[in-house]
Design a protein around this motif. Structure first.
Motif, PDB file in Angstrom:
ATOM      1  N   ASP A 180       0.829  -1.206   0.000  1.00  0.00           N
ATOM      2  CA  ASP A 180       0.000   0.000   0.000  1.00  0.00           C
ATOM      3  C   ASP A 180       0.861   1.252   0.000  1.00  0.00           C
ATOM      4  O   ASP A 180       1.905   1.313   0.677  1.00  0.00           O
ATOM      5  CB  ASP A 180      -0.915   0.021   1.223  1.00  0.00           C
ATOM      6  N   LEU A 181       0.422   2.251  -0.786  1.00  0.00           N
ATOM      7  CA  LEU A 181       1.075   3.553  -0.825  1.00  0.00           C
ATOM      8  C   LEU A 181       0.185   4.581  -0.146  1.00  0.00           C
ATOM      9  O   LEU A 181      -1.051   4.483  -0.182  1.00  0.00           O
ATOM     10  CB  LEU A 181       1.338   3.975  -2.270  1.00  0.00           C
ATOM     11  N   LEU A 182       0.775   5.577   0.478  1.00  0.00           N
ATOM     12  CA  LEU A 182       0.021   6.596   1.189  1.00  0.00           C
ATOM     13  C   LEU A 182      -0.535   7.609   0.193  1.00  0.00           C
ATOM     14  O   LEU A 182       0.222   8.282  -0.510  1.00  0.00           O
ATOM     15  CB  LEU A 182       0.917   7.311   2.208  1.00  0.00           C
ATOM     16  N   PRO A 183      -1.863   7.741   0.094  1.00  0.00           N
ATOM     17  CA  PRO A 183      -2.437   8.693  -0.867  1.00  0.00           C
ATOM     18  C   PRO A 183      -2.299  10.130  -0.369  1.00  0.00           C
ATOM     19  O   PRO A 183      -2.190  10.373   0.842  1.00  0.00           O
ATOM     20  CB  PRO A 183      -3.906   8.271  -0.942  1.00  0.00           C
ATOM     21  N   ILE A 202      -2.229  10.896  -5.634  1.00  0.00           N
ATOM     22  CA  ILE A 202      -0.944  10.475  -5.078  1.00  0.00           C
ATOM     23  C   ILE A 202       0.154  11.181  -5.853  1.00  0.00           C
ATOM     24  O   ILE A 202      -0.030  11.540  -7.022  1.00  0.00           O
ATOM     25  CB  ILE A 202      -0.776   8.935  -5.157  1.00  0.00           C
ATOM     26  N   VAL A 203       1.296  11.417  -5.211  1.00  0.00           N
ATOM     27  CA  VAL A 203       2.451  12.008  -5.878  1.00  0.00           C
ATOM     28  C   VAL A 203       3.493  10.913  -6.107  1.00  0.00           C
ATOM     29  O   VAL A 203       3.935  10.254  -5.158  1.00  0.00           O
ATOM     30  CB  VAL A 203       3.059  13.154  -5.050  1.00  0.00           C
ATOM     31  N   VAL A 204       3.828  10.673  -7.380  1.00  0.00           N
ATOM     32  CA  VAL A 204       4.863   9.694  -7.740  1.00  0.00           C
ATOM     33  C   VAL A 204       6.190  10.435  -7.829  1.00  0.00           C
ATOM     34  O   VAL A 204       6.332  11.382  -8.611  1.00  0.00           O
ATOM     35  CB  VAL A 204       4.527   9.017  -9.083  1.00  0.00           C
ATOM     36  N   LEU A 205       7.165  10.025  -7.031  1.00  0.00           N
ATOM     37  CA  LEU A 205       8.464  10.698  -6.984  1.00  0.00           C
ATOM     38  C   LEU A 205       9.286  10.385  -8.229  1.00  0.00           C
ATOM     39  O   LEU A 205       9.128   9.335  -8.860  1.00  0.00           O
ATOM     40  CB  LEU A 205       9.223  10.297  -5.722  1.00  0.00           C
ATOM     41  N   THR A 206      10.191  11.302  -8.563  1.00  0.00           N
ATOM     42  CA  THR A 206      10.989  11.166  -9.786  1.00  0.00           C
ATOM     43  C   THR A 206      11.891   9.939  -9.763  1.00  0.00           C
ATOM     44  O   THR A 206      12.224   9.404 -10.818  1.00  0.00           O
ATOM     45  CB  THR A 206      11.844  12.421  -9.997  1.00  0.00           C
TER      46      THR A 206
END
Length: 486
Positions: A180-183, A202-206
């Motif tokens: 699970d990823l934190l939204p 959600i923010v996907v990091l570079t």
């Protein structure tokens, strides 16, 4: 409202008739809760034990709490005299095996409002019995869609949306390994038809690799739908060195050009912010309420727009919800799905203020309705569809009906709510007249006629029986005479 033969007669016969005995029987319904999918159909089945011919019996299908008839089979044919209006054309009696004491009822076009307890009853001239069972409504919505919503400081923000879920679904994100990823946010909005629309970001990091998935999960059916996005290099393209140097040179040149323009823009912006702040402060607290009350005017209810489940007072100043469906002529002016009523006044311009008593109510909604919006069928309650309102849904669950909805935390529950429309300024403001405070303001550029909107909520077995009452202009007391103005 109780159908004849359900309720008091049930209790009376059960006390008078012996058990067991000749001509008596048990009624056996579904062994497990019946699950119905929205917009589809479901079949209820009941049978007699011991098995016997039921052709000469009266068979009723009904809802519990409060009880009412949804279908009746009598004298060898369907009888719709007692059938509830919202079930007209949606039920079909299945009697192929009635000689063995087995019958069914097909219910079409399942809605969220159909969820609840049901029963079937068999009755002869000397005996009757019945069975009860629950209907659980469920809906599996559309496949989720992932949208790119723009760049962030260290990555890209993704938005995942889906509609048509019931009951309230579980929403989340996972990585390639299923963790699970934190939204960043999760919004669940229940629409007018009872189904849920969900949005999550959600923010996907570079530096992320692999895949990211958005999932929506129906807890009743244990069904999950998901959408997957590959976090590839082309999502975060690497910029060549010579491109970076070119960008840096352009940025330095642009800096000097922008610097001067920014100075003048900032001066203008500061002045605009100050003016806007002065306008905002006009709306707040006692001074804002006093300003709004200076535009108080008489508002009455237009009974030609009232839903058949509403009762309007003779002076057209009060409205309450009812369990009785009035047989009224249908017309394009009248709401046939949303149980509400509009004010008789129509506003094209100017400032207008009125106050409504919500004392001892546990559910209500007040606001403004765009007069050109149609009033039949399913309606989306949000400013985008011509509806600016604020309401209470039991307890302290006060909400502004924006998109998404805004939960409001009030220090003191209002007994009187003031509504102030400033047409040219594009504002609809709500006040807690009980403690002289500002609650919420909608901002919008209005076009076309607007009308007051009133939703008193259902009676809830008497807990919400008090009406919404529009206060006369001469009863709109000014702030200087209120208890906090001393």
């Amino acid at each position: 409202m109780q159908p004849s033969g359900v309720g008091a007669r049930t209790l009376l016969l059960s006390l008078l008739l012996p058990w067991p005995g000749t001509g008596q029987f048990l009624v056996i319904g579904p062994a497990h809760p019946v699950v119905g999918h929205v917009f589809k159909e479901v079949v209820f089945s009941c049978r007699l034990s011991p098995s016997m011919d039921a052709q000469g019996m009266e068979v009723r299908w009904f809802r519990d709490q409060p009880p009412f008839v949804i279908h009746m089979y009598q004298n060898g044919q369907d009888n719709t005299d007692l059938q509830r209006k919202e079930y007209h054309g949606r039920t079909e009696f299945l009697g192929e095996n009635i000689t063995q004491g087995i019958v069914g009822l097909r219910l079409r076009g399942i809605q969220v409002s159909d969820e609840g307890k049901y029963g079937c009853m068999f009755q002869t001239f000397t005996f009757f019995n019945e069975a009860h069972f629950p209907l659980q409504v469920t809906g599996t919505g559309s496949s989720p869609h992932i949208h790119l919503k723009g760049g962030e400081a260290h990555g890209i923000r993704l938005l995942c949306t889906s509609s048509g879920w019931y009951p309230e679904p579980r929403v989340g994100w996972t990585d390639s390994s299923g963790q699970d990823l934190l939204p960043l946010s999760v919004i669940k909005h229940q629409m007018v038809n009872g189904l849920f629309h969900v949005e999550t970001t959600i923010v996907v990091l570079t530096h992320s690799e692999g895949n990211v998935s958005c999932f929506i999960h129906n807890p009743l059916l244990d069904i999950k739908k998901q959408a997957r996005l590959s976090v590839a290099d082309d999502l975060f393209p690497k910029i060549p060195v010579w491109n970076k140097l070119l960008y840096a040179a352009v940025a330095i040149m642009a800096f000097f050009l922008i610097g001067a323009a920014f100075y003048f823009w900032r001066q203008h912006k500061t002045k605009s912010i100050l003016n806007e702040e002065l306008e905002r402060r006009k709306l707040l607290g006692e001074e804002g309420l006093k300003f709004a009350q200076s535009y108080a005017e008489a508002v009455t209810l237009d009974q030609n727009t009232a839903h058949p489940y509403l009762q309007i007072s003779e002076n057209k100043k009060s409205v309450r919800g009812s369990d009785v469906f009035r047989d009224l002529p249908s017309c394009s002016k009248r709401f046939d799905n949303l149980v509400c009523v509009l004010g008789h006044q129509i506003f094209f311009k100017g400032r207008h203020y009125w106050e409504v008593s919500v004392k001892e109510k546990i559910r209500w909604t007040l606001g403004i309705w765009k007069d050109s919006v149609h009033r039949q069928g399913e309606l989306q309650i949000s400013p985008e569809f011509g509806f600016w309102a604020l309401g209470l849904n039991r307890g302290n669950d006060y909400q502004a009906f924006g998109n998404p909805r805004v939960t409001l935390y009030l220090e003191e529950f209002p007994e009187i709510v003031g509504i102030f429309l400033d047409f040219e300024a594009g504002r609809v403001s709500f006040y807690n007249v009980t403690n002289l405070s500002h609650i919420y303001t909608f901002r919008h550029r209005f076009r076309g006629a607007l009308r007051p909107f009133f939703y008193p909520g259902p009676p809830h077995a008497g807990q919400n029986g008090r009406p919404l009452t529009i206060l006369p202009v001469n009863h709109v007391q000014h702030v200087t005479y209120r208890r906090f103005s001393v």
